[in-house]
Design an enzyme around this catalytic site. Structure first.
Site, PDB file in Angstrom:
ATOM      1  N   LYS A   1      90.378  63.715 104.221  1.00  0.00           N
ATOM      2  CA  LYS A   1      91.401  63.398 105.221  1.00  0.00           C
ATOM      3  C   LYS A   1      91.036  62.043 105.829  1.00  0.00           C
ATOM      4  CE  LYS A   1      91.997  63.401 109.504  1.00  0.00           C
ATOM      5  NZ  LYS A   1      92.805  62.176 109.633  1.00  0.00           N
TER       6      LYS A   1
ATOM      7  N   GLY B   1      83.101  58.854 112.526  1.00  0.00           N
ATOM      8  CA  GLY B   1      84.065  58.450 113.547  1.00  0.00           C
ATOM      9  C   GLY B   1      83.359  58.317 114.879  1.00  0.00           C
ATOM     10  N   SER B   2      84.120  58.465 115.959  1.00  0.00           N
ATOM     11  CA  SER B   2      83.559  58.262 117.297  1.00  0.00           C
ATOM     12  C   SER B   2      82.659  59.430 117.693  1.00  0.00           C
ATOM     13  CB  SER B   2      84.709  58.137 118.299  1.00  0.00           C
ATOM     14  OG  SER B   2      85.468  59.326 118.276  1.00  0.00           O
TER      15      SER B   2
ATOM     16  N   VAL C   1      84.718  62.454 119.263  1.00  0.00           N
ATOM     17  CA  VAL C   1      85.320  63.399 118.300  1.00  0.00           C
ATOM     18  C   VAL C   1      84.212  64.121 117.535  1.00  0.00           C
ATOM     19  CG1 VAL C   1      86.781  63.619 116.261  1.00  0.00           C
ATOM     20  CG2 VAL C   1      87.474  62.099 118.107  1.00  0.00           C
ATOM     21  N   GLY C   2      83.164  63.381 117.167  1.00  0.00           N
ATOM     22  CA  GLY C   2      82.067  63.979 116.398  1.00  0.00           C
ATOM     23  C   GLY C   2      81.435  65.153 117.119  1.00  0.00           C
TER      24      GLY C   2
ATOM     25  N   GLU D   1      78.343  61.027 111.457  1.00  0.00           N
ATOM     26  CA  GLU D   1      77.966  59.600 111.562  1.00  0.00           C
ATOM     27  C   GLU D   1      78.878  59.003 112.624  1.00  0.00           C
ATOM     28  OE1 GLU D   1      75.507  58.210 110.016  1.00  0.00           O
ATOM     29  OE2 GLU D   1      75.091  59.883 108.678  1.00  0.00           O
TER      30      GLU D   1
ATOM     31  N   GLU E   1      80.582  51.766 123.766  1.00  0.00           N
ATOM     32  CA  GLU E   1      81.063  51.140 122.526  1.00  0.00           C
ATOM     33  C   GLU E   1      82.477  50.603 122.752  1.00  0.00           C
ATOM     34  OE1 GLU E   1      82.122  53.582 119.082  1.00  0.00           O
ATOM     35  OE2 GLU E   1      80.932  52.246 117.835  1.00  0.00           O
TER      36      GLU E   1
HETATM   37  P1  NAD Z   1      87.910  58.681 115.491  1.00  0.00           P
HETATM   38  O1  NAD Z   1      86.766  59.507 115.943  1.00  0.00           O
HETATM   39  O2  NAD Z   1      89.055  58.498 116.401  1.00  0.00           O
HETATM   40  O3  NAD Z   1      88.538  59.288 114.130  1.00  0.00           O
HETATM   41  C1  NAD Z   1      87.752  59.479 112.965  1.00  0.00           C
HETATM   42  C2  NAD Z   1      88.454  60.495 112.060  1.00  0.00           C
HETATM   43  O4  NAD Z   1      88.437  61.764 112.717  1.00  0.00           O
HETATM   44  C3  NAD Z   1      89.920  60.184 111.765  1.00  0.00           C
HETATM   45  O5  NAD Z   1      90.231  60.570 110.435  1.00  0.00           O
HETATM   46  C4  NAD Z   1      90.653  61.080 112.752  1.00  0.00           C
HETATM   47  O6  NAD Z   1      91.966  61.424 112.345  1.00  0.00           O
HETATM   48  C5  NAD Z   1      89.754  62.309 112.770  1.00  0.00           C
HETATM   49  N1  NAD Z   1      89.836  63.147 113.978  1.00  0.00           N
HETATM   50  C6  NAD Z   1      90.258  62.771 115.219  1.00  0.00           C
HETATM   51  N2  NAD Z   1      90.181  63.829 116.056  1.00  0.00           N
HETATM   52  C7  NAD Z   1      89.702  64.875 115.334  1.00  0.00           C
HETATM   53  C8  NAD Z   1      89.375  66.231 115.648  1.00  0.00           C
HETATM   54  N3  NAD Z   1      89.538  66.718 116.880  1.00  0.00           N
HETATM   55  N4  NAD Z   1      88.887  67.028 114.681  1.00  0.00           N
HETATM   56  C9  NAD Z   1      88.687  66.534 113.418  1.00  0.00           C
HETATM   57  N5  NAD Z   1      88.980  65.264 113.065  1.00  0.00           N
HETATM   58  C10 NAD Z   1      89.471  64.440 114.011  1.00  0.00           C
HETATM   59  O7  NAD Z   1      87.293  57.255 115.042  1.00  0.00           O
HETATM   60  P2  NAD Z   1      88.048  55.972 114.516  1.00  0.00           P
HETATM   61  O8  NAD Z   1      88.743  55.285 115.644  1.00  0.00           O
HETATM   62  O9  NAD Z   1      88.831  56.290 113.300  1.00  0.00           O
HETATM   63  O10 NAD Z   1      86.791  55.066 114.045  1.00  0.00           O
HETATM   64  C11 NAD Z   1      86.022  54.319 114.935  1.00  0.00           C
HETATM   65  C12 NAD Z   1      84.737  55.050 115.277  1.00  0.00           C
HETATM   66  O11 NAD Z   1      84.028  55.379 114.075  1.00  0.00           O
HETATM   67  C13 NAD Z   1      83.783  54.189 116.088  1.00  0.00           C
HETATM   68  O12 NAD Z   1      83.217  54.964 117.108  1.00  0.00           O
HETATM   69  C14 NAD Z   1      82.724  53.780 115.069  1.00  0.00           C
HETATM   70  O13 NAD Z   1      81.461  53.454 115.623  1.00  0.00           O
HETATM   71  C15 NAD Z   1      82.662  54.998 114.208  1.00  0.00           C
HETATM   72  N6  NAD Z   1      82.091  54.690 112.902  1.00  0.00           N
HETATM   73  C16 NAD Z   1      80.846  55.165 112.622  1.00  0.00           C
HETATM   74  C17 NAD Z   1      80.243  54.862 111.402  1.00  0.00           C
HETATM   75  C18 NAD Z   1      78.873  55.366 111.062  1.00  0.00           C
HETATM   76  O14 NAD Z   1      78.563  55.452 109.870  1.00  0.00           O
HETATM   77  N7  NAD Z   1      78.030  55.700 112.029  1.00  0.00           N
HETATM   78  C19 NAD Z   1      80.947  54.086 110.475  1.00  0.00           C
HETATM   79  C20 NAD Z   1      82.227  53.625 110.800  1.00  0.00           C
HETATM   80  C21 NAD Z   1      82.800  53.934 112.013  1.00  0.00           C
END
Ligand code: NAD
Length: 512
Positions: A189, A242-243, A246-247, A264, A399
């Site tokens: 996804k 992701g963030s 959310v993580g 991550e 961040e």
């Molecule tokens: P995000 O957390 O908003 O979304 C990431 C993914 O999670 C998307 O596919 C989103 O649709 C999904 N998501 C959102 N809410 C969810 C939920 N409640 N349950 C399950 N899935 C959900 O992040 P973003 O804006 O897409 O990306 C930016 C973030 O990602 C930044 O914080 C960045 O530091 C982080 N990031 C981390 C790494 C790493 O390897 N550490 C790499 C790239 C980006």
């Protein structure tokens, strides 16, 4: 500007594409009356494609298909799985330029960087294809005679892979390739902001011969599809990037539902510049680290910790170079920094700039503006921004995920390391110095998963562990052999050929 327009006019505009899910080996739109979402170019607002939002039934179908396919795929020889990855790699190599251009259109970063993004997926496929002839376990002796012991890697099952938009091909590839090699089936996804890049990746896997149901691709928001996948009883593992906000929710759900879970997450990475550093090298590193991918990298240099003896010289040069960066469409070969991903992300960045100026009391040295005139009118552009602040400020702690960096002056190496570690995150850190003793102490003392010496905070390679400590991760790492740890389970195997009952711990100690 005239030149930019001329270049962009030569790039053909296409009709918006109608995208589909890929479930059980078939591309198709939702059969359950799902809604659709638009995918637009962040440089000019052009509509690129329209994709379906998956319904709960679509998710159920993908999970059921993946469960069924798992029983077959886990028995396919690992070397054979590796060969499919190699074929996918070759197809990606052939399509690299087309895919890179499509990626620049949907997420904005400059073409050199999207080519790098595709190359990272190619390298990852190549690496794990080779792992098809390794996937080593261990053999060992038994404490009992006529008994043999070994450990082997087993697949986990159905993996939900949830990914962000900033590396729309590299990050899915870090998950898909090792997961498949280990014998798992996967449901990807991707972020709704970058659906086309994910489609290109799944297309090459399909053409390389991945059996039906082994790979599924479903689109939709995190609040629906992301949550349904994370909670689904048919999913065994969630790999999320992701963030941190959310993580932490994904981690809670996985813990409650007993799923294996790799997280991550965010970063607040710092580059240290000591007074013995090669300043021009440190300057190039800072510009690339802070403004590459428009600052939208988890490893972006959002703090620059500079020794007071070189602070003035370094900051003056940095401001001059940041002000001369060419901002514009990532498809223009002369442009060095593309647009931000969305209006919402740009608004968030601008909000942090106001906090920096008004609440934190930081000094804005350059930038701090939304770019919206002339060629910038229809896109989400922001000026490269530099603050002078202190480590306690909100802009030095949270961040921001945009082209904003904070210069912090320090008096010593010890203070530099203290400031670098003064963060909730622990992804990447870097130091520029010529002193080997400081280099070794920095490696020892930086609380980061990745440490660079005389190099910027960005630039990871696919055969080394990738991930961070503190709020950046939950102890897992992507890439290299470390990714195999999340995508496989260890099984210990004992083979007794003595022909009698032998009791460990009992027969070896004190039995008559
Ligand atoms: P995000 O957390 O908003 O979304 C990431 C993914 O999670 C998307 O596919 C989103 O649709 C999904 N998501 C959102 N809410 C969810 C939920 N409640 N349950 C399950 N899935 C959900 O992040 P973003 O804006 O897409 O990306 C930016 C973030 O990602 C930044 O914080 C960045 O530091 C982080 N990031 C981390 C790494 C790493 O390897 N550490 C790499 C790239 C980006």
């Amino acid at each position: 500007m005239r030149k930019t327009k001329a270049i962009l006019q030569r790039i053909p505009r296409r009709e918006p594409m109608k995208g589909s899910h890929f479930i059980n080996g078939r591309w198709g739109r939702s059969t359950h009356n799902g809604k659709c979402f638009e995918n637009r170019d962040p440089a000019n607002g052009q509509l690129l494609s329209v994709y379906p939002e998956a319904t709960r039934q679509d998710v159920d179908e993908a999970v059921q298909g993946a469960r069924k396919a798992f029983d077959l795929w886990r028995k396919v020889a690992v070397a054979k799985r590796g060969e499919i990855l190699l074929k996918a790699m070759r197809l990606l190599e052939e399509r690299k330029e087309i895919v890179a251009q499509a990626m620049t259109r949907e997420m904005g970063k400059v073409l050199a960087e999207t080519r790098g993004d595709v190359q990272e997926a190619i390298d990852t496929a190549f690496y794990y294809a080779g792992e098809g002839r390794r996937l080593f376990g261990q053999t060992t002796t038994s404490e009992l005679a006529d008994k043999f012991a070994m450990s082997v890697r087993m697949p986990v099952g159905v993996c939900a892979l949830i990914t962000p938009w900033n590396f729309p091909m590299a990050i899915p590839s870090w998950k898909i390739f090792p997961a498949l090699l280990c014998g798992n089936t996967v449901i990807l996804k991707p972020s709704s902001l970058t659906p086309d890049s994910a489609r290109h990746l799944v297309e090459v896997l399909q053409e390389a011969g991945i059996p039906e149901g082994v790979v599924s691709l479903i689109y939709g928001s995190g609040a629906t599809v992301g949550i349904w996948l994370t909670e689904h009883p048919g999913v065994d593992l969630v790999s999320f990037t992701g963030s941190s906000l959310v993580g932490s929710k994904v981690g809670e759900t996985c813990s409650r539902t007993f799923k294996k879970c790799g997280l991550e997450m965010g970063g607040k990475n710092a580059q240290i510049v000591m007074d013995d550093a090669n300043l021009s090298l440190a300057l190039e590193g800072a510009l690339w680290g802070a403004f590459g991918t428009t600052g939208q990298r988890c490893t972006a240099t959002s703090r620059l910790i500079v020794h007071e003896n070189v602070f003035k010289e370094f900051s003056e040069q940095l401001i001059a170079r940041a002000e001369s960066l060419r901002v514009g469409s990532g498809l223009d070969p002369d442009v060095q920094m593309g647009p931000m991903i969305s209006d919402a992300q740009r608004t968030k960045v601008h909000h942090y700039v106001q906090i920096g100026k008004n609440k934190d009391g930081a000094t804005l040295l350059t930038g701090g503006q939304i770019l919206c005139k002339g060629e910038y009118e229809r896109g989400f552009f922001y000026a490269p921004t530099i603050f002078h602040g202190t480590s306690e400020m909100t802009i030095a702690q949270e961040e921001i995920f945009g082209p904003v960096t904070v210069l912090i002056s320090v008096k010593s190496f010890e203070e530099a390391i203290r400031v670098l570690n003064h963060s909730a995150y622990g992804l990447s850190g870097s130091i520029y110095t010529q002193d080997v003793n400081r280099v070794m102490r920095a490696i020892q003392d930086m609380q980061t998963g990745i440490t660079y010496i005389n190099a910027p905070t960005i630039g990871a390679e696919v055969h080394l562990p990738f991930g961070g400590v503190k709020h950046t991760g939950n102890g897992h790492r992507e890439a290299g052999t470390t990714a195999l740890e999340i995508f496989s389970e260890w099984k210990a195997v004992y083979i007794d050929y003595s022909g009698k009952l032998q009791k460990a711990q009992i027969d070896t100690h004190g039995a008559e």
